[in-house]
Every structure is written in C-alpha cells, then in structure tokens.
Design a protein around this motif. Structure first.
Motif, short mmCIF file in Angstrom:
data_model
loop_
_atom_site.label_atom_id
_atom_site.label_comp_id
_atom_site.label_asym_id
_atom_site.label_seq_id
_atom_site.Cartn_x
_atom_site.Cartn_y
_atom_site.Cartn_z
N LYS A 181 -11.14 7.15 -8.47
CA LYS A 181 -10.43 5.71 -8.40
C LYS A 181 -9.30 5.71 -7.07
CE LYS A 181 -10.78 4.44 -13.05
NZ LYS A 181 -10.07 3.83 -14.52
N TYR A 218 -17.51 4.53 -12.26
CA TYR A 218 -16.77 5.41 -11.83
C TYR A 218 -16.89 6.89 -12.51
CZ TYR A 218 -13.59 2.29 -9.54
OH TYR A 218 -12.83 1.40 -8.48
N VAL A 236 -19.92 8.65 -10.58
CA VAL A 236 -19.28 9.03 -9.34
C VAL A 236 -18.56 10.26 -9.40
CG1 VAL A 236 -17.96 8.39 -7.20
CG2 VAL A 236 -19.57 6.65 -8.37
N ARG A 239 -19.69 3.88 -5.00
CA ARG A 239 -18.96 3.06 -6.10
C ARG A 239 -19.33 1.65 -5.66
NH1 ARG A 239 -18.68 0.04 -9.60
NH2 ARG A 239 -16.95 -0.88 -10.09
#
Lengths: 200, 227
Positions: free
Chosen positions: A165, A150, A153, A143
């Motif tokens: 996150k 996001y 990922v 990231r």
C-alpha cells in the motif's frame, strides 16, 4: 466472490493440465498471455523480450505443473514466475537511462512539432510509469494497471501488505506530481487559452 | 485535516480505498481547499487515463510458437518416461578398470623380468666421470638385505634396480674388493638414487657410498676392473 470463483476455475484448469489435458492449458494461455505481457512489458520496455519471457513463463508452468500447490492462487503463481524471469532479464542486460522528455531543454519548437498535444495524458502517463523506480513501478502496475487485489500483489512481490500500500501510494504521488503541470495545461488548452511553444 | 495529510490520502480517496469516516473528512477538506481540489482533479485524471494506456498484447503467432515448444517438451517427457533404458553411469567404468589392470600387469612383468637392467646395454649405463672432489670420502655403510621382496610404494623402479644390482654384486668376483677400501683404477660407478629410509629398514651387504653431493641419496659403487 468473483475472485474466489476465478481461483476455483484456475484450479480446475491446472488440475486438468496435470492430467494431460492440453485444451485446459490452452485456456490458461488465452487467459493470462496478454495480462502477463502487459506487466512484463512495463518492466522491460521491450515487446520482443517481454514476449520471450511470457513464452518461457508458460513453458515453466507446464514443466512444473505437478508441483503447483493448490493452497495458493494460480494467478499468484504464474505472475511470480513471470516477474522472476523479468527480474533475471533486467539483471542480465544493461539498462540504458531513459531520456525523460520533460527534461529536454533547447529544442522546444522541434519537440512541439514532433510530439502530440499535451492532452494525450495516457501516453504521458506511460512514459512516466517507465521512469518510476522498479519497486514502485511493479507495485503500481500490478495494483492499478492489472487491478490485482492488494493481498495478491503482496504475495507476488513477497512483501507485507502495508508495504504494498505504501509503495502504490508513493507511485501515485510521484506520477501526480510529475504530470500535474501537463494536466493543468491540458485543462487550460481545453478552455481555449493559448500557450507559447516554449512551455510545452 | 492539514493539506499535507490530505494529499497523502488523495490517491486512495480517489480509488475508493478509504474508510467511510476518513473519506468524509477528506471530502470536507476538499470543499474548502482549492489547492487540494486541483490535486484531486489530477489524481482522478490519471486514474481515468490508466485504461486508455496502450494495452500491449502478444504477437499473432504467439500461440503457434508456444505450442511448438510445448510439443518438443512433451516429446522429451514422453521419451524419458518410455521404455528406453536410461544411460547408467557406472561407478567404475570398464575402460578405467582395464587401464589399471594393464598398467599393473606391465609393472609386474617389468619387475619379474629383471627391471630396467634388462634394457640397458653396458654403454647405456650412466657413468660418472672421475672427480677429485674432496667431498667424496670413504664414508661407507654396509647393509644387509633381509628379503628379496622390496617394498617401495612410489619408487618401485629404484627397488628393482637395487635388487638386480645386488644380484650382480653378490655374484661378482670382485665383490670382496668392495668390502674393503679401494683406490685408484678405472671403474664405472653406477649412481642409483636410493632413499635413506630404505636402508634404515633393509640393511644389506653391499657397500654404499654416502655422497655429500647428493644428500638425499646414496650411490652404489660398482667396480669393473678395467685395464
């Protein structure tokens, strides 16, 4: 928008590779070799092994070019292959415990002579990243270092978006806590405050 | 907002990943909190350090090495797709079939040639020394062969021996002696292990001796009048 354009470009290249166009494959190589090298190196901490993994990744991409699913991003696919190979390598070899220089006690003077000034935050950051737990390290590298979105990922790591996150946030917090004294020292030095060697 | 909550959002705030409303709330908190401001400074410092980290790149000969490997890969792909016959793995190999046929021929030849008896000279025949073992009693059975074609799945050799022995015994002038009790005299006994199942299926005329010494077998007593 930029992402969508890049995705289409990649699809066009892999389509050409499927038709036997090796020039297109060369372009894919030039685009992704250093990106993959950066990520894999952060996982393995060995340039030689990282390069072997990246080579193997491209070989696999070529071998399985016909099985690429155009519903997905090519970058997600190639990163997934590379990281799976890296994980296999990590499982194979024994990992030596990385010696954290911040924990060294006793030879402060010697350390102060050998290492660079504490203002070299990027190097300190690199070392700190190496010490992160693997799941946080991978999320952070993909990231923040590779600047992947996001959602990509999440697809590469095969975990929910919220988990990505959370891991990225956790990695940043760990790095901040670890490097906060160093950052504050460098601010103090830059203001002309002298510090004893033992504090380095 | 409490400091702890603000710190949990700080990195996302510095990366511009928060909503406008939340960003405003954090900004307001930072104005009033020096500790959180220090943390924010650290976060921003780290963020700016990331692009300054060493960017690891592949070696100069990476492309050349990879193209070599790809060339080999393409060569092997081309070869497999070319007009080269693929090596077919036969379900049953000729070698195996030949070995089985040869073994079968040998077995049948062995049977029809008379079995092992052909190869044994009188001196080679196993002889058992006389024994005064009290367990040897005169418990005889008579069996009648129904057919010359013995069927032993895994004891073909024994069957051939029995058959040849029966032939000899049937032509033996002293065969009748066997039908009765005999004592004394020097004689050679040929011990032939014969499964009990065989005699349940194939009764014969020769006398068999059920020796307790060999509970799973029976022995044929052959009488050679000597002396």
């Amino acid at each position: 928008m930029k992402q969508e354009t890049e995705k289409q470009q990649d699809h066009e290249l892999i389509r050409r590779v499927q038709n036997g166009d090796m020039v297109a494959f060369g372009r894919i190589m030039d685009k992704y070799k250093d990106r993959l090298m950066n990520v894999v190196y952060r996982m393995l901490s060995s340039e030689q092994e990282a390069e072997d993994i990246v080579q193997e990744t491209f070989l696999r991409v070529y071998q399985h070019r016909d099985s690429f699913d155009f519903r997905h991003c090519f970058s997600t696919w190639i990163y997934t292959i590379a990281l799976n190979l890296a994980r296999n390598e990590l499982r194979k070899r024994k990992r030596f415990k990385f010696f954290d220089i911040f924990d060294m006690k006793g030879n402060e003077q010697e350390i102060a002579v050998e290492m660079e000034l504490p203002t070299n935050l990027p190097q300190a950051l690199e070392k700190s990243i190496e010490g992160l737990p693997e799941k946080y390290k991978l999320a952070f590298v993909l990231r923040d270092v590779q600047e992947l979105p996001y959602d990509e990922v999440a697809k590469i790591m095969n975990i929910p978006l919220g988990t990505v996150k959370s891991r990225v946030n956790r990695a940043r917090a760990i790095l901040r806590d670890k490097l906060k004294p160093r950052v504050e020292e460098s601010h103090a030095l830059s203001k002309g405050t002298l510090l004893p060697v033992s504090l380095l | 907002m409490h400091c702890r909550r603000v710190r949990s959002f700080l990195s996302a705030y510095c990366n511009g990943e928060l909503s406008e409303k939340r960003s405003r709330a954090i900004a307001d908190h930072l104005k009033a909190c020096p500790n959180c401001r220090r943390d924010e400074a650290t976060s921003r410092e780290l963020l700016s350090s990331i692009p300054r980290m060493t960017q690891v790149k592949v070696s100069a000969d990476f492309n050349a090495r990879l193209m070599d490997r790809l060339a080999q890969e393409r060569f092997s792909e081309t070869r497999s797709k070319a007009y080269l016959p693929k090596k077919r793995v036969p379900v049953v190999s000729l070698t195996r079939i030949s070995a089985v046929v040869a073994a079968a021929c040998f077995v049948f030849a062995f049977i029809f040639a008379g079995g092992i008896e052909k190869f044994l000279t009188p001196t080679e025949r196993p002889t058992i020394a006389e024994t005064a073992d009290p367990l040897l009693n005169d418990d005889y059975q008579t069996v009648q062969p129904q057919s010359e074609h013995w069927v032993f799945k895994d004891q073909l050799q024994r069957a051939t021996r029995i058959k040849s022995m029966m032939q000899r015994l049937s032509g033996e002038s002293q065969f009748n002696i066997l039908t009765g009790q005999q004592t004394g005299g020097n004689y050679n006994r040929l011990w032939v292990p014969i499964p009990r199942e065989f005699f349940r299926m194939q009764p014969g005329t020769f006398q068999m001796y059920n020796g307790t010494m060999m509970p799973e077998t029976t022995m044929v007593r052959e009488v050679n009048a000597e002396g």
